[in-house]
Design an enzyme around this catalytic site. Structure first.
Site, short mmCIF file in Angstrom:
data_model
loop_
_atom_site.label_atom_id
_atom_site.label_comp_id
_atom_site.label_asym_id
_atom_site.label_seq_id
_atom_site.Cartn_x
_atom_site.Cartn_y
_atom_site.Cartn_z
CG ASP A 498 -2.45 1.33 1.08
OD1 ASP A 498 -2.71 1.22 0.32
OD2 ASP A 498 -2.27 1.70 2.84
CB THR A 500 -1.66 6.47 1.94
OG1 THR A 500 -1.35 7.51 0.50
CG2 THR A 500 -1.52 7.33 3.04
CG PHE A 622 -13.85 9.75 1.25
CD1 PHE A 622 -13.08 9.96 0.20
CD2 PHE A 622 -12.85 8.08 1.23
CE1 PHE A 622 -12.38 9.64 -0.58
CE2 PHE A 622 -11.87 8.17 0.42
CZ PHE A 622 -11.24 8.35 -0.97
NE ARG A 678 -4.70 11.70 -1.13
CZ ARG A 678 -4.60 10.49 -0.39
NH1 ARG A 678 -4.20 10.44 0.78
NH2 ARG A 678 -6.47 10.59 -0.33
CG ASP A 744 -2.73 9.02 -4.31
OD1 ASP A 744 -3.68 9.64 -4.11
OD2 ASP A 744 -2.10 9.82 -3.00
N GLY A 879 -3.25 -1.78 7.04
CA GLY A 879 -4.47 -2.73 7.96
C GLY A 879 -5.61 -1.60 7.54
CB ALA A 880 -7.00 1.62 6.96
#
Length: 1205
Positions: A498, A500, A622, A678, A744, A879-880
């Site tokens: 991942d 971020t 979101f 970003r 992203d 984890g997210a």
């Protein structure tokens, strides 16, 4: 019986199974009973191990509609069988989600029928009172899930809640009033108690299950055989080892059950308030909840006991139990499509699609927000093991078998040992018959050869390396809940990261803003915190468009939202009841500028600023799928409301009026993303005055998120973590591919990939833009170089698809210098390619490096696609949104600081990707240790098999204490210390083999078998050529020539020259192969650094040399050795030294240097790589050989020719 069409349960799902119906057959049952009695219970054990045989042996096939037992078989590669008994439950209806008429119409003595509030079993008994109107319902349970008979599909079907086939409109119109008492009890009879019951089995039940393991049954057979043969001490030792092993195993298993039970049971039973159909509020236990109940969420929060969809109000939820991310999430009520049919279409409710409206079981509702006089209500949609938490617990209770070549090959290897044992069995029988040995002895000795060939300590020995690796991982902060995966991590050749929080820092810093006025970009500004921008819509968007909340007075939420809000210096206040009334009861949250922003302003200005407040009326959180969020807000005193939106620039621009988007938008965006920034875009829209608060609460977000005005960009800086480039470089040097999977922007991801070294400066990046079928046109793919993305259009692809280098095969060293190509694509393109270009998927994933804008389920699909082209895939995420991919990968590593990411096999306490090479190194060390141990145990059994077979030829055998010494003093000590070698300090380009059935390993094992066989046969026949040798008889004694004989004390004919010779040679052979197979570099530390192993081997060498060269009468008597001439002892020593030299040279010179030096390893993806041979670790072994010779020389003292002192 007419052959029934093959039926399935859980069709097209991960746990899909074939299902067959059977009914009990009495004559088969009688035959099986007779067979069990005749076989002494062995047939019963066999049927216990093989459920398909058990069912087929006692039942006959029938239709599913009439069956009493179902036989289930998984449709995956494992083809595992299960059986379950079909039960019958009387019920007033077949469908628990429909109203059964008898509940309403059946009247007894003037009162409507109501059911009691008892558990499911009591409900069944209650229903039996009304059998004239009841209908038998057939069902069975498997892995904590109930399957009920479904007449419409003529098969069994899983019992569903309201999470499938329920429209959003019906949730509000049909299910929002709650259940009547009767309906509640009717449903509870089907759904049972709402609990995730992890039953901790009793010690007795676990003991029986453990003891009935085939391995322990084999040991029991061995022990009985040895006792019959009067090998009491060895049998006792094995019994003690088995008891220790069983007790240890029981303790570990029970401890895991207790831990899981405690984790699940915490807060699982709470008191909840539910609304009944007559608007009454009733307080019940959470275990009584059923799908359809309306649950009231208390204002001070609760732990959710079920999955429920929010009907009214707003909740702040901590979902760390599911996602591993402790950031509070805002859940809003599910909109009612029937109130605004034109604004939004009706759709089927799904917990995944509508997760921003769903409260999941086990998550912590921190607080609720509601409007005056309105309760926060949620409709229960799933209970028990059907909930998200229940499915997670089921995956832990019933894990999918680990498919790893090592374990498959291990069974084949054991099978080959059984074949060898069979040959020895036949040889022993034939030889014994020819020598007229009694039948009793023939049976015992022929069966004994089987127990020798299959080593009883093999499972414990194989586990040792994994246990040691798990301990080492724990010391460096990596926790493992699936130890078997450690070995698989040694094979990883691709790791997905991942971006971020994994490759880059978790936090974002505000680099600046670039506003838009009159469809033109203004110059970039460093700060948005200025007086001139205070009342601007740009700052208002930054102040309101977020999901922040105050928890115990502290502002918390998404890190990006926090940074953005802190950058403007505003204050967020949760509305009190007085403030809610001031804003006409519509403003739950208020934001306003801080007084400290303008210390030098005039008083009038200050008063004006103080009164400037914005209330957030409604929030659309979101969504990673939509890549945007939106809020509806109102400035205090204004009549019209405003809509503010922020999200991915490309998405926001597509939802804005084109005349408000600058013409150079793509160029400016590309400049920022190429630099690794970003970028977030903001948009605004003034809403119509006719939109009242009530309409806003139910309006579809699509009606709001259109015709927006583009306001500009927020530029955030996301720095690489300090260790990222070095870790990726180490992985590249080790020939381990790295892939970025992120949500992203594409160009930002490519920029970060270049910065961290994932894509080298000279490499080209090709973006695959796949377009779905539209207006009659077929789906197509456009190819662009990343550097020219902004200049390309869909109608003019930058690259001809025929020129795409989809197969990069380096056929010479010069080709390695050629420019490499990397594919990059976003989630939308990936989805189109998966659906319409299946043949391209393997080629694209072979060389795809950047996958941007990927939704959580797409990350999982990518991992599967990589596994389909034979990659061993690792996944590293924070984890997210990564839970699915972490679970699906061969080695999933969560960087979450919480222990909540249960889905991940590995969790690193240090949020750094430096754990990845550490895990792979430990995995490689554990894998090589497994190979070493397996090879050693195989050689141990073969060496002992050779010794016993040779001795059987002269009707002799090894003694009881000889077996005891070899198995306990040598084998167990060596096998548990040789596993202690730590991992090598760096990753190398070589990968260890994935299975035992491979050229190098088979050659290694076979060569050592041949060497050991040759030297044992040589010693066996050489001793017979000695001048002092005489054939052993019951009347002779090798050591004494007096009148005394040993016949009375040597009934098994143990004491003879051949036995003593083979005992000494074989004892040294065990140590020799232990040293030869205990490989160090490049995957483990050298053996000489393993202090316990070296010490153990030296002590054993010294002891065996001592008793061989300086016989002690008591030890000789204990081990049943005979005294042989001193000259012969020296010759045995020379044979042993020669054996050691031949073994070491064969393994480390012939195999490692000569045979494999010119061999190319074909990579699984079709690329050829030269395997760089590692220098042989001869130094580890020569020192032992020299030590052996030196000790032998030192211990040689003069004594007489027959060995007397």
């Amino acid at each position: 019986m007419e052959k029934e069409e093959k039926k399935f349960v859980n069709k097209a799902e991960e746990d899909e199974m074939e299902i067959y119906g059977y009914e009990l057959c009495r004559w088969k049952l009688v035959l099986v009973t007779v067979g069990v009695i005749c076989s002494g219970g062995f047939l019963l054990l066999l049927l216990y191990w093989m459920p398909q045989w058990r069912v087929k042996a006692t039942c006959r096939r029938t239709t599913l509609k009439d069956c009493e037992v179902v036989l289930l078989r998984t449709t995956d590669e494992f083809k595992i069988w299960f059986c379950a008994k079909v039960r019958i439950m009387p019920s007033l209806g077949a469908n628990p989600l429909q109203n059964p008429n008898p509940i309403v119409h059946k009247v007894s003595n003037g009162h409507a029928v109501h059911f009691c509030e008892s558990a499911a079993e009591e409900n069944k008994n209650d229903l039996k009172k009304y059998l004239p109107v009841s209908k038998p319902i057939r069902y069975f349970s498997h892995h904590s899930v109930k399957y009920f008979w479904n007449d419409s599909v003529q098969s069994f079907d899983v019992l569903r809640g309201l999470d499938e086939s329920t429209f959003c409109s019906s949730i509000h119109n049909e299910h929002s009033t709650g259940l009547t008492k009767g309906m509640h009890d009717f449903r509870k009879a089907f759904y049972g108690v709402n609990e995730i019951a992890v039953k901790v089995p009793s010690i007795f039940k676990l003991l029986i299950k453990e003891v009935l393991n085939p391995f322990y049954i084999f040991q029991l057979f061995s022990v009985i055989l040895w006792i019959t043969d009067e090998y009491h001490y060895y049998a006792l030792a094995i019994v003690i080892m088995s008891v220790i092993s069983i007790v240890s195993s029981l303790y570990t298993i029970r401890k895991q059950y207790v831990m899981l039970h405690d984790m699940v049971a915490a807060h699982s039973i709470v008191r909840v308030s539910v609304c009944r159909g007559n608007q009454e509020i009733e307080e019940i236990l959470s275990t009584d909840l059923v799908p359809g109940d309306i649950m009231l969420i208390p204002s001070n929060g609760t732990i959710m006991p079920c999955d429920a969809v929010l009907l009214s109000g707003t909740c702040i939820v901590n979902e760390s139990m599911l996602t591993g991310e402790s950031v509070p999430v805002t859940k809003i009520n599910l909109p009612n499509p029937s109130e605004y049919p034109k604004a939004m279409g009706d759709e089927i409710y799904s917990p995944e699609v509508h997760k921003r409206h769903t409260l999941f079981c086990g998550t912590n509702v921190i607080q609720t927000r509601f409007y005056t006089g309105e309760l926060v209500k949620a409709l229960v949609v799933r209970t028990g093991f059907s909930t998200a938490k229940g499915q997670l617990v089921r995956s832990i209770l019933y894990p999918k078998p680990t498919d790893f070549k090592l374990y498959r090959d291990a069974y084949l290897f054991l099978l080959s040992l059984v074949v060898v044992a069979g040959i020895g069995f036949l040889y022993t029988v034939v030889n014994s018959i020819l020598n007229e040995v009694p039948a009793h002895t023939i049976i015992i000795e022929s069966l004994d050869i089987i127990t020798i060939t299959v080593p009883p300590a093999l499972p414990a020995a194989m586990t040792a390396g994994i246990v040691y690796a798990q301990r080492r991982l724990k010391k460096i902060g990596i926790f493992c809940i699936s130890p078997q995966r450690i070995n698989i991590c040694g094979q990883l050749n691709l790791v997905c990261f991942d971006k971020t929080g994994t490759l880059t820092e978790d936090g974002l810093d505000l680099w600046g803003i670039q506003r838009v006025e009159n469809a033109r970009f203004l110059l970039p500004e460093e700060s948005a915190c200025s007086e001139s921008l205070l009342k601007s819509e740009f700052v208002a968007c930054m102040a309101t468009c977020h999901s922040l909340t105050k928890i115990e007075g502290v502002l918390s939420g998404d890190p990006l939202d926090l940074k953005m809000f802190e950058a403007i210096g505003w204050i967020l206040e949760e509305a009190t009841e007085e403030e809610t009334a001031l804003h006409n009861r519509i403003m739950p949250t208020v934001v306003r500028p801080s007084k400290q922003l303008f210390p030098e302003c005039k008083q009038a200005t200050n008063q004006e600023m103080t009164s400037y407040e914005i209330g957030i009326v409604r929030q659309f959180p979101f969504s990673s799928v939509l890549q945007r969020m939106c809020v509806i807000a109102r400035v205090l005193g204004e009549k019209r409301m405003d809509a503010y939106m922020k999200g991915a620039p490309e998405v926001i621009a597509s939802l804005c009026k084109q005349e408000t988007v600058p013409v150079d938008f793509e160029r400016v965006l590309e400049e920022y993303t190429k630099q690794g920034f970003r970028v977030i875009a903001l948009a605004h829209r003034k809403l119509e005055s006719k939109l009242t608060w009530h309409k806003v609460q139910t309006i579809n977000r699509d009606a709001i998120e259109s015709n927006m005005e583009f306001m500009g960009l927020i530029i955030m800086q996301n720095k690489l973590k300090q260790e990222t480039p070095a870790v990726l470089e180490d992985l590249h040097k080790a020939n381990i591919r790295t892939v970025m999977v992120t949500g992203d922007n594409m160009l930002t991801a490519i920029s970060v990939a270049r910065d961290c070294g994932m894509i080298l400066p000279q490499d080209k990046v090709i973006i695959a833009e796949a377009l779905p079928p539209k207006d009659g046109q077929a789906a197509r793919i456009n190819w662009h170089y990343a550097d020219t993305l902004a200049k390309c259009t869909s109608s003019s692809p930058a690259i001809n698809s025929e020129d795409i280098p989809v197969k990069l095969v380096h056929e010479s060293l010069e080709d390695l210098q050629m420019t490499k190509y990397h594919f990059a694509m976003n989630g939308k393109s990936f989805a189109v390619i998966l659906e319409h270009f299946q043949d391209l998927v393997p080629k694209l994933v072979l060389h795809g490096t950047v996958f941007a804008r990927m939704a959580p389920d797409q990350k999982t699909q990518l991992v599967e696609a990589l596994q389909n082209v034979d990659y061993y895939v690792g996944m590293c995420g924070d984890g997210a949104n990564d839970c699915g991919a972490l679970k699906r990968a061969h080695g999933g590593i969560s960087l979450s600081e919480l222990e909540a990411s249960v889905a991940s096999p590995f969790t690193s306490r240090t949020p750094s990707i430096s754990c990845v090479p550490k895990l792979i190194r430990e995995g490689r060390a554990a894998l090589i240790t497994s190979f070493c141990v397996f090879k050693f145990m195989a050689l141990y059994s073969i060496i002992q098999y050779i010794s016993v077979t040779l001795l059987y030829s002269i009707l002799s055998n090894l003694g009881d204490f000889q077996f005891l010494f070899i198995d306990l003093a040598i084998i167990l000590v060596v096998v548990f210390t040789m596993s202690l070698n730590p991992a090598w300090k760096e990753l190398v380009a070589r990968r260890p083999p994935s299975g035992l059935i491979s050229g190098p390993l088979l050659c290694s094992v076979l060569s050592q078998i041949i060497i050991c066989l040759a030297f044992q046969i040589f010693g066996f026949f050489w001793v017979k050529q000695q001048s002092w040798y005489e054939p052993w008889t019951t009347e002779s004694d090798s050591a004494h020539h007096g009148n005394e004989t040993l016949h009375d004390h040597d009934e098994h004919y143990i004491k003879n020259y051949e036995n003593t010779t083979l005992f000494f040679i074989s004892s040294f052979q065990y140590l020799i192969v232990a040293i030869v197979f205990s490989k160090g570099k490049p995957f483990r530390q050298p053996s000489y650094k393993n202090f316990l192993f070296v010490t153990s081997v030296i002590v054993l060498y010294v002891f065996i040399l001592f008793i061989m060269l300086h016989p002690v009468e008591s030890i000789d008597a204990f081990l049943e050795l005979v005294c042989v001439p001193y000259e012969w002892r020296l010759r045995i020593l020379m044979v042993v030294i020669l054996n050691a030299i031949v073994s070491v040279l064969t393994e480390n010179v012939l195999l490692d240097m000569i045979l494999w030096k010119v061999v190319f390893n074909r990579d699984k993806q079709g690329e050829y790589r030269l395997t760089i041979p590692q220098p042989p670790q001869v130094g580890d072994y020569i020192s032992i050989i020299v030590l052996t010779a030196y000790l032998g020389t030192c211990l040689c003292k003069p004594y007489d020719a027959m060995g007397s002192w």
